[in-house]
Design a protein around this motif. Structure first.
Motif, PDB file in Angstrom:
ATOM      1  N   THR A  94      -3.339 -18.068   3.962  1.00  0.00           N
ATOM      2  CA  THR A  94      -2.241 -17.198   3.561  1.00  0.00           C
ATOM      3  C   THR A  94      -1.286 -17.027   4.735  1.00  0.00           C
ATOM      4  O   THR A  94      -1.695 -17.098   5.900  1.00  0.00           O
ATOM      5  CB  THR A  94      -2.747 -15.813   3.109  1.00  0.00           C
ATOM      6  N   SER A  95      -0.025 -16.811   4.435  1.00  0.00           N
ATOM      7  CA  SER A  95       0.960 -16.579   5.498  1.00  0.00           C
ATOM      8  C   SER A  95       1.041 -15.101   5.866  1.00  0.00           C
ATOM      9  O   SER A  95       1.756 -14.734   6.801  1.00  0.00           O
ATOM     10  CB  SER A  95       2.340 -17.080   5.056  1.00  0.00           C
ATOM     11  N   TYR A  96       0.301 -14.264   5.140  1.00  0.00           N
ATOM     12  CA  TYR A  96       0.332 -12.828   5.417  1.00  0.00           C
ATOM     13  C   TYR A  96      -0.733 -12.490   6.457  1.00  0.00           C
ATOM     14  O   TYR A  96      -1.797 -11.941   6.151  1.00  0.00           O
ATOM     15  CB  TYR A  96       0.135 -12.033   4.128  1.00  0.00           C
ATOM     16  N   CYS A  97      -0.432 -12.861   7.697  1.00  0.00           N
ATOM     17  CA  CYS A  97      -1.380 -12.677   8.793  1.00  0.00           C
ATOM     18  C   CYS A  97      -0.598 -12.518  10.098  1.00  0.00           C
ATOM     19  O   CYS A  97       0.618 -12.720  10.134  1.00  0.00           O
ATOM     20  CB  CYS A  97      -2.319 -13.879   8.887  1.00  0.00           C
ATOM     21  N   ILE A  98      -1.292 -12.186  11.163  1.00  0.00           N
ATOM     22  CA  ILE A  98      -0.637 -11.980  12.457  1.00  0.00           C
ATOM     23  C   ILE A  98       0.045 -13.251  12.948  1.00  0.00           C
ATOM     24  O   ILE A  98       1.165 -13.214  13.465  1.00  0.00           O
ATOM     25  CB  ILE A  98      -1.665 -11.484  13.495  1.00  0.00           C
TER      26      ILE A  98
END
Length: 222
Positions: A94-98
């Motif tokens: 996922t691109s929803y990460c740090i």
């Protein structure tokens, strides 16, 4: 002497198995898929991510897969030795990460709150997070320069708020990280961020507490 008679077993009756045989199969990929599916629904809204993680802990086994959860929140997927992401499955990352967040400190502080809220809600994740960071820091060579900067800044914030102890940085005292200057570069970024957040005196205190003060020269490449 009377003989012990065997108790009859009804047809179809289950024979008890040992607990270890009854345990569910360890399935980090399945856990990852469930978490990523939930994160994707938030469309990257950090408040929604926190709400999702809060409620998902009632359904997903954070106790068993805590480090996998942190892999996802930091790197976007399952980290494998060397620092790359496992590509198993249809949606391995996922691109929803740090690692996919902007490098700005405002962005880093916003992501910090996701971790603070999560660990505050599920206290047993504290120890897992410390162990996770010991692993992730060993993988820094496999990350991109931008990912290292973000991780260094986030690690500084986690040190400041007490999420991880300073001695976790000792894992960077590793030959394969020192010889190319990666460990030193990471620490310099971390120290700069830490100093901006809490000042030089607090940084020195943290270095002493973590046993790093007398080892700083060890991080310089030969």
């Amino acid at each position: 002497m009377s003989q012990k008679t065997e108790r009859p077993v009804l047809s179809g009756q289950r024979i008890k198995t040992r607990k270890r045989d009854e345990r569910e199969k360890y399935d980090p990929t399945g856990f990852r898929d469930a978490v990523i599916a939930g994160l994707e629904k938030t469309e990257g809204d950090l408040d929604q991510i926190s709400k999702y993680l809060d409620s998902a802990g009632n359904k997903l086994d954070y106790r068993r897969y805590g480090e996998v959860l942190f892999d996802i929140l930091i790197a976007g997927g399952l980290l494998v030795p060397g620092g790359s992401i496992s590509q198993d499955g249809e949606k391995p990352r996922t691109s929803y990460c740090i690692f996919d967040a902007p490098e700005s400190m405002e962005s880093m502080r916003n992501h910090e709150q996701v971790f603070v809220k999560l660990i505050r809600r599920y206290k047993y994740l504290e120890k897992m997070f410390e162990e996770e960071m010991g692993k992730v820091l060993l993988f820094v060579k496999g990350f991109t320069p931008s990912e290292r900067i973000k991780l260094a800044r986030m690690t500084a914030l986690w040190l400041v708020n007490g999420s991880v102890p300073p001695n976790v940085l000792l894992v960077l005292n590793n030959e394969h990280l020192i010889k190319d200057g990666i460990a030193l570069e990471f620490l310099l970024e971390l120290f700069q961020t830490f100093k901006q957040e809490k000042g030089i005196a607090y940084l020195i205190q943290a270095l002493k507490k973590g046993g790093l003060e007398s080892k700083l020269m060890d991080f310089f490449p030969p």
